[in-house]
Every structure is written in C-alpha cells, then in structure tokens.
Design an enzyme around this catalytic site. Structure first.
Site, PDB file in Angstrom:
ATOM      1  N   SER A 184       0.822  -1.197   0.000  1.00  0.00           N
ATOM      2  CA  SER A 184       0.000   0.000   0.000  1.00  0.00           C
ATOM      3  C   SER A 184       0.868   1.264   0.000  1.00  0.00           C
ATOM      4  O   SER A 184       1.666   1.461  -0.911  1.00  0.00           O
ATOM      5  CB  SER A 184      -0.964  -0.042   1.189  1.00  0.00           C
ATOM      6  OG  SER A 184      -1.992   0.898   1.029  1.00  0.00           O
ATOM      7  N   ASP A 389      -8.304  -6.515  -5.201  1.00  0.00           N
ATOM      8  CA  ASP A 389      -8.186  -5.235  -4.491  1.00  0.00           C
ATOM      9  C   ASP A 389      -8.706  -4.109  -5.370  1.00  0.00           C
ATOM     10  O   ASP A 389      -8.248  -3.934  -6.499  1.00  0.00           O
ATOM     11  CB  ASP A 389      -6.721  -4.982  -4.127  1.00  0.00           C
ATOM     12  CG  ASP A 389      -6.503  -3.623  -3.487  1.00  0.00           C
ATOM     13  OD1 ASP A 389      -7.434  -3.121  -2.816  1.00  0.00           O
ATOM     14  OD2 ASP A 389      -5.401  -3.062  -3.648  1.00  0.00           O
ATOM     15  N   HIS A 446      -5.922  -6.688  -1.110  1.00  0.00           N
ATOM     16  CA  HIS A 446      -4.927  -5.621  -0.963  1.00  0.00           C
ATOM     17  C   HIS A 446      -3.790  -6.110  -0.075  1.00  0.00           C
ATOM     18  O   HIS A 446      -2.620  -5.831  -0.335  1.00  0.00           O
ATOM     19  CB  HIS A 446      -5.625  -4.411  -0.330  1.00  0.00           C
ATOM     20  CG  HIS A 446      -4.781  -3.193  -0.186  1.00  0.00           C
ATOM     21  ND1 HIS A 446      -4.392  -2.418  -1.254  1.00  0.00           N
ATOM     22  CD2 HIS A 446      -4.264  -2.581   0.913  1.00  0.00           C
ATOM     23  CE1 HIS A 446      -3.677  -1.392  -0.828  1.00  0.00           C
ATOM     24  NE2 HIS A 446      -3.582  -1.475   0.485  1.00  0.00           N
TER      25      HIS A 446
END
EC number: 3.4.16.-
Length: 479
Positions: A184, A389, A446
C-alpha cells in the site's frame, strides 16, 4: 523450603533465558539483546524459533523511539536473509498488519485471547523484522509533539537511523542479505528507504554497507494520477458500476491534477459521478477484497460477550481478524510480554494512527524515478498485486511497471503468463531486464498474504531466493 524451591526456579529460568539468548556459536557477547527477548506471548503455541521486541531510540533529545518485533526464521536462521516489512497508511501498524494478520507466525484466535499458528508464515523463508513507523504509529512514540507532523522524507531518514541502531543490537545481521518489503503506502516508504540506504552505501567506501538485495511492494501506491483512475476502471470491469457511469467518470474526470487529500479540480459532472459510484457500491463491500464478506463489529462483539468465537469466515479467510488483533494487542499481559508501551501512552493501541499530521501532499509524488534509480543500482524490484483489491488495483500498477521498464529500455525477459502454485494458477507474471518483475496473485486482497497465504509465501520465497515464478504448467486436465 518453599522459598528455596522458588529460588531454584528463578535461577533455572535465568539460565534458560541466557542460554536461549546466546548466539549460534554460544557466544553471548555476539548474541541478541537479552532484554528484548520475548519468552512467550499469551496464548501462544509452542515454537522453536525466537522472538524479540522492544524499542530503538531514534532521537534521544526529542524522545523519539520506534517499536519493533523481530521473528527468527523457522529453520536455519543463521543462514537465512533478513526482511524488513512495512505497512502503509500512511500511519498504519506493521505489527498489527504484517506481523499478526498477514505474514507473521501467529494469528489471533477468534476469542481474541490467544494465538494460533500461521502455517504459511514468511519466516519459513527469512528472518522477519516489523517496525511501526513513523513515530505515532502503534507503540512508536515521541515526547516532542511536533514530531507527529511528518512526511516521507523524515520517515525514510528515521528508518535509516533505526536500521543502523537495530543492527548494533543484532550485529550478526550486518553482513546478511537484506530485503525490504511492504504494501500500500509502503509503495512510498520502501522505495524511499532503499534510496537512502543506497545513498548511505555510496558514501561509505570501505566501512559498513547494507547488503541490500531486493525490494518487493504489494498493491503499492506509486503514481496517484494513474492509481486513482484504476479504481474506477476496476469498479466498471467487475460490474460494480454501470457502463454509463464508468464512461462518465473516464470522460469527465481529469485525474492528472488529483491530490492525495483534497478533491482535485473536478467538474460538477465528475463529482456527481464519483459520489454516485460510492452510493451504488455501498459500504457493505470490502474494498480491500471485493470477494470477501464484511465483518459486522456489533455481531462480533456480541459473540465475544456470549463467550463464543468472534471469527467470521469468508472464502476461508477470517474477515474479523482486524477486530481480534485490536483486542489482543490491547491486553496488558500482551504488551508486557512484547516490552511494549513502556511510556504508558494515553491511548489504546490501534491499527492506524489518529495522532499523525502526515504531509499528505507527499502522496502525490511519483515513485517511478526512485524505482528507476534502485533498478539502475542492480537491486531487483518486484511489484505484486492481489487481483481482488479495488483500493490500489493491479490495473494501475501493471501499466506503471511497464512504463518504468520502457524508461529503462528493458526488454521483456519473461513474457506475460501464468505462474503456478501447487498445480493451480497462482497469478500472472512478467519480467523486464532480469531486474523488474510484476506479478499478480490470483484471488488475493490488498493485503496479499492475508487472503492467499500459500501463494504469497510461494511468491516471497521465489523473491528472496532470486528465482523466477514457475511458468511450467501442471499435468493436463482430463475429464
């Protein structure tokens, strides 16, 4: 007699800890810091590897310290590499995320009072180091309030200081192969830390240098004006918004001037379309993995009050794990075992910090020039994406990696194709110039290791061993 018996037990425990803390050659002077040894976490299954946790002081005058959790490799820790893992946010905990819900050796139990083994922990392939960064995240703190106003540059510099001082605590890792990994917003953290490490190395001539061997970033934020439109492309391609709405967003929204914090200079049509997309998709979708169900906190808490397991499974994944680890890490006995919260912070541990005043305009920065410098330094870069994601979808990451490869004038060394794990398609992969890899992980969130632990471990093991993901097809299927 009772006092003598207790005295005997105390001596036995001290001897055991000292023996356990010795280096592999039996030399305590070259061993790990005894004061940071975690003898056992509450409710933890028995394991053969050691754990350490504690603080590294970054700035003594300011009172700024970062908290770490270190796990030895399951087997042969003296020969396996060291991997630093960073979660993103900015401002989210690598301890709560990476260590206890994704790739560490333990997951919280459904009652949030104990731990269960993660059979696909990444410490099968590497020694693992998790750090809560910057100060203000998790149990990392500063006694100087202004330190909580921070950004990418100061975060990278603090992490460089952390690594140097952590290696003083664990000197046997100074010459070990080092890998940096994260997900991320660690798409900013990891490349910028690698960049300052390489700059540090360049200034060191014959003195200590980091043995940096590669970086891997999952579903990373790399370039905002490409990663944001990819969100709406993902929504449309997965049937979450209509054709008409998808076309309106693509035609009316100028993502070139998008900023990380504020609405960019958008038209009224764009604003209305983006708001409509949020309404249609609803809050009852797990944006981090659109296949997974959501966890209802009220039902989870009700189950715990009834002394039942709060776990809710969806596609074999515990969707309430974030609530379980929140409760577990706030137990006083857990914090004591981890040598955490030494200053008795006036707030509970939480996955993501509400203290930070992060320089969110840093999120607008393009990471491709930094990645280019890293690759040109002959450090391999892997970008991997869970394909379920919607927050930072593979659609943006894939085009950005190709853009970077073109900028480097790299040829395709492994053509785009399926890779396999246990006879099933693990995802798809392409490699450029033998140094730049993009891989998807099929069915992953994710947080890739959280929802596809086996495929994630296969990918990570290949990364640290310098191997290509296997293209070889399994035996043909027959009716």
């Amino acid at each position: 007699m009772v006092g003598g018996k207790w005295r005997f037990l105390e001596v036995a425990v001290v001897v055991m800890v000292l023996q356990w803390s010795c280096d592999y050659n039996g030399n305590l002077a070259e061993g790990f810091p005894v004061q940071d040894l975690v003898t056992k976490l509450p409710g933890q299954p028995e394991v053969a590897f050691r754990q350490f946790a504690g603080y590294v002081d970054i700035d003594v005058k300011a009172g700024r310290s970062l908290f770490y959790y270190f796990v030895e490799a399951e087997k042969q820790p003296h020969s396996k590499p060291l991997t630093l893992w960073l979660n993103g946010g900015p401002g989210c905990s690598s301890i709560g995320g990476g260590a206890f819900t994704e790739l560490g050796p333990f997951y919280p139990t459904g009652d949030a009072r104990g731990l269960r083994r993660n059979p696909k922990s990444w410490n099968k392939a590497s020694n693992l180091l998790f750090v809560d960064s910057p100060a203000g995240v998790g149990w990392s703190y500063s006694n100087t309030t202004s330190d909580y106003t921070t950004g990418d540059e100061s975060t990278a510099k603090d992490m460089l200081v952390f690594m140097l001082r952590w290696l003083e605590k664990f000197p046997q890792f100074k010459t070990r192969n080092l890998f940096l990994a994260g997900e991320s917003y660690a798409g900013h953290y990891v490349p910028q830390l690698a960049d300052v490490i390489l700059e540090y190395n360049a200034q060191r001539s014959n003195r200590f240098k980091f043995n940096l061997k590669g970086i891997a970033i999952g579903n990373p934020l790399l370039k905002l004006d490409r990663d944001v439109p990819a969100i709406y492309e993902f929504f449309w391609s997965h049937g979450m918004i209509s054709d008409e709405l998808g076309l309106t967003i693509m035609n009316q929204c100028d993502f070139e001037d998008y900023t990380f914090t504020d609405s960019h200079n958008i038209s009224k049509l764009c604003e209305a379309a983006v708001n409509q997309a949020g309404t249609i998709i609803t809050q009852y979708v797990n944006y981090y993995d659109i296949l997974l169900d959501v966890c209802y906190p009220s039902l989870f808490e009700q189950e715990l009050r009834l002394k039942k397991m709060g776990t809710r499974m969806s596609f074999g994944v515990d969707v309430c794990m974030s609530f379980e680890e929140q409760l577990y890490l706030n137990l006083p006995e857990v914090q004591k075992a981890l040598h955490a919260n030494r200053t008795k912070l006036p707030y509970e541990w939480s996955m993501c910090s509400s203290l930070l005043n992060y320089k969110y305009t840093d999120g607008n920065a393009n990471m491709l020039p930094i990645l280019k410098r890293i690759v040109k330094s002959k450090v391999p870069v892997w970008v991997f994406s869970g394909d379920e994601d919607s927050v930072i979808p593979l659609l943006g990451s894939r085009t950005l990696v190709k853009e970077l490869a073109d900028d480097l004038n790299f040829n395709t060394t492994v053509p785009y194709g399926a890779w396999f794990d246990k006879g099933q398609v693990g995802g798809w992969v392409v490699e450029y110039g033998n140094l730049l890899t993009f891989a998807t992980v099929r069915g992953a969130a994710h947080m890739v290791p959280y929802s596809q632990p086996s495929r994630a471990l296969h990918l990570f093991t290949s990364f640290v061993l310098g191997r290509k993901l296997p293209h070889k097809s399994p035996p043909a299927l027959h009716d």
